[in-house]
Design an enzyme around this catalytic site. Sequence first.
Site, PDB file in Angstrom:
ATOM      1  N   LYS A  97     -10.358  -0.964  10.407  1.00  0.00           N
ATOM      2  CA  LYS A  97     -10.624  -2.195   9.339  1.00  0.00           C
ATOM      3  C   LYS A  97     -10.764  -3.359  10.255  1.00  0.00           C
ATOM      4  O   LYS A  97     -11.125  -4.394   9.703  1.00  0.00           O
ATOM      5  CB  LYS A  97      -9.265  -2.247   8.660  1.00  0.00           C
ATOM      6  N   ASP A 118       2.954  -4.874   8.235  1.00  0.00           N
ATOM      7  CA  ASP A 118       1.737  -4.076   8.233  1.00  0.00           C
ATOM      8  C   ASP A 118       0.583  -5.149   8.109  1.00  0.00           C
ATOM      9  O   ASP A 118       0.394  -5.802   7.099  1.00  0.00           O
ATOM     10  CB  ASP A 118       1.773  -3.507   6.488  1.00  0.00           C
ATOM     11  N   GLN A 148      -4.696  -5.420   6.659  1.00  0.00           N
ATOM     12  CA  GLN A 148      -5.729  -6.426   6.179  1.00  0.00           C
ATOM     13  C   GLN A 148      -5.837  -7.681   6.909  1.00  0.00           C
ATOM     14  O   GLN A 148      -6.699  -8.557   6.676  1.00  0.00           O
ATOM     15  CB  GLN A 148      -5.467  -6.430   4.731  1.00  0.00           C
ATOM     16  N   HIS A 154       0.921  -1.210  -0.014  1.00  0.00           N
ATOM     17  CA  HIS A 154       0.129  -0.096   0.176  1.00  0.00           C
ATOM     18  C   HIS A 154       0.831   1.181   0.007  1.00  0.00           C
ATOM     19  O   HIS A 154       1.870   1.305   0.455  1.00  0.00           O
ATOM     20  CB  HIS A 154      -0.803   0.006   1.303  1.00  0.00           C
ATOM     21  N   CYS A 184      -4.876   2.569  -3.687  1.00  0.00           N
ATOM     22  CA  CYS A 184      -3.584   2.958  -3.171  1.00  0.00           C
ATOM     23  C   CYS A 184      -2.334   1.976  -3.303  1.00  0.00           C
ATOM     24  O   CYS A 184      -1.655   1.889  -2.337  1.00  0.00           O
ATOM     25  CB  CYS A 184      -3.476   3.356  -1.601  1.00  0.00           C
TER      26      CYS A 184
HETATM   27  N1  PLP Z   1      -1.911  -1.060   4.522  1.00  0.00           N
HETATM   28  C1  PLP Z   1      -2.839  -1.950   3.797  1.00  0.00           C
HETATM   29  C2  PLP Z   1      -2.458  -3.085   3.293  1.00  0.00           C
HETATM   30  C3  PLP Z   1      -4.054  -1.241   3.851  1.00  0.00           C
HETATM   31  O1  PLP Z   1      -4.773  -1.995   3.262  1.00  0.00           O
HETATM   32  C4  PLP Z   1      -4.182   0.061   4.330  1.00  0.00           C
HETATM   33  C5  PLP Z   1      -5.406   0.834   3.914  1.00  0.00           C
HETATM   34  O2  PLP Z   1      -6.231   0.173   3.019  1.00  0.00           O
HETATM   35  C6  PLP Z   1      -3.367   0.837   4.927  1.00  0.00           C
HETATM   36  C7  PLP Z   1      -1.849   0.315   4.998  1.00  0.00           C
HETATM   37  C8  PLP Z   1      -3.329   2.167   5.049  1.00  0.00           C
HETATM   38  O3  PLP Z   1      -4.314   2.110   6.424  1.00  0.00           O
HETATM   39  P1  PLP Z   1      -4.895   3.408   7.236  1.00  0.00           P
HETATM   40  O4  PLP Z   1      -5.605   4.225   5.882  1.00  0.00           O
HETATM   41  O5  PLP Z   1      -5.992   2.832   8.016  1.00  0.00           O
HETATM   42  O6  PLP Z   1      -3.874   4.176   7.615  1.00  0.00           O
END
Ligand code: PLP
Length: 411
Positions: A228, A202, A205, A123, A366
Amino acid sequence: MSINVEKIRNDFPILSQKIYGKPLIYFDNGATTQKPLCVLETEKRLYSEINANIHRGVHFLSQKSTELYEESRNFIKNWLNAKFSHEIIFTKGTTEGINLVAASFGEKFINEGDEILITEMEHHSNIVPWQILCERKKAILKVLPFDENGELCLEKLSELLNSKTRLVSFTQISNSLGTINPVKKIIQEIRKFSTEIVVLVDGAQAVSHFKIDVQELDCDFYVFSGHKIYAPTGIGVLYGKEKWLDAMPPYQGGGDMIKTVSFSKTVYADLPFKFEAGTPNFIGAITLKTSLNYLNDLGIENIASYENDLLKYSLSKLNLFSELRLIGNAKNRSSIISFILNKIHPYDTGMILDKMGIAVRTGTHCTEPVMQHFKITGTIRASLSFYNTESEVDVLISGIQKVIKMFSVND
Ligand code: PLP
């Protein structure tokens, strides 16, 4: 116990509404999840009964909110199986957690010529903070590619690690491909190469699908977002091993992150407060515990197995369309399904599905490098949750049929 979806749906008031006169079908859970009544009620109760700033007051309400905030931290420590509760830092989400590590760890431990390794499926929030750091420190960003199925080319990992590699950061589940990465195996391989390399996972998900054990994974940092995982927006968690958090400089300065302040010298607070400058989202932090308890009551294994069945059902139907191409075909995958339809722009598909009450996400999610890999502008993404049903999937299938028919007439 298995999932009783009809009963569960009553816990989510938003799901019973109609959109353009059609029952809402919410397939955008990868972007954010809906909130159960217990979470909504906890927020309301906290604001109506105990709202008071934490850590700063001797009065009853402040003490009560502080107690609940720290209780939540301790709950999350157990939930992630961290060693100490001060290894749990409340953030506003995954993005902030990664930025905190990039800024603070990066400030102290990354030097000119050092290498940071990420993957091609990250992401943007796990790409850009490292790019900013590399620019600041003249460090080098390396990228582990994935193959046509959307699986990481792990055979290339050893080629990309070297004595300059300082940190590896990668996602547990890809938000645009659905791939579940073998986190433990990857970390073991990194550790085999060198025990000095720091690993950030990370979990944005992943946390809603798996039981996470940070000690078993042996990651140095683990980040996720509350929204999430059926909790409110604006709250997230950074887990970090004590030895790193202790050694890292503060990320932001302000109230609550200090022991004493004078114009000649300021002494920073101990962990975890050193990284929680200013008034944190204490209502969100306390409510996060409610959402995790809700998931515990359902059983993370039951959730995973239900979502996996729904995924299989969806794929068996989607695979019947010759016009449909799945983007991401990993053997081990979660209930995130990305696809494109021949010659039809994802945005057009999204608009038509929307008019049928179906919320899917369209675009790059993203993850622009993932789109660049497949030479496409974007995908349609249906991300399923335990409150979704096979009959909702059937409506999506008829929506796709409708889209294909409309565009073939106009061909
Ligand atoms: N990392 C992953 C794999 C994501 O799917 C997302 C959001 O869709 C993020 C990071 C960023 O999360 P946040 O916008 O809640 O900070």
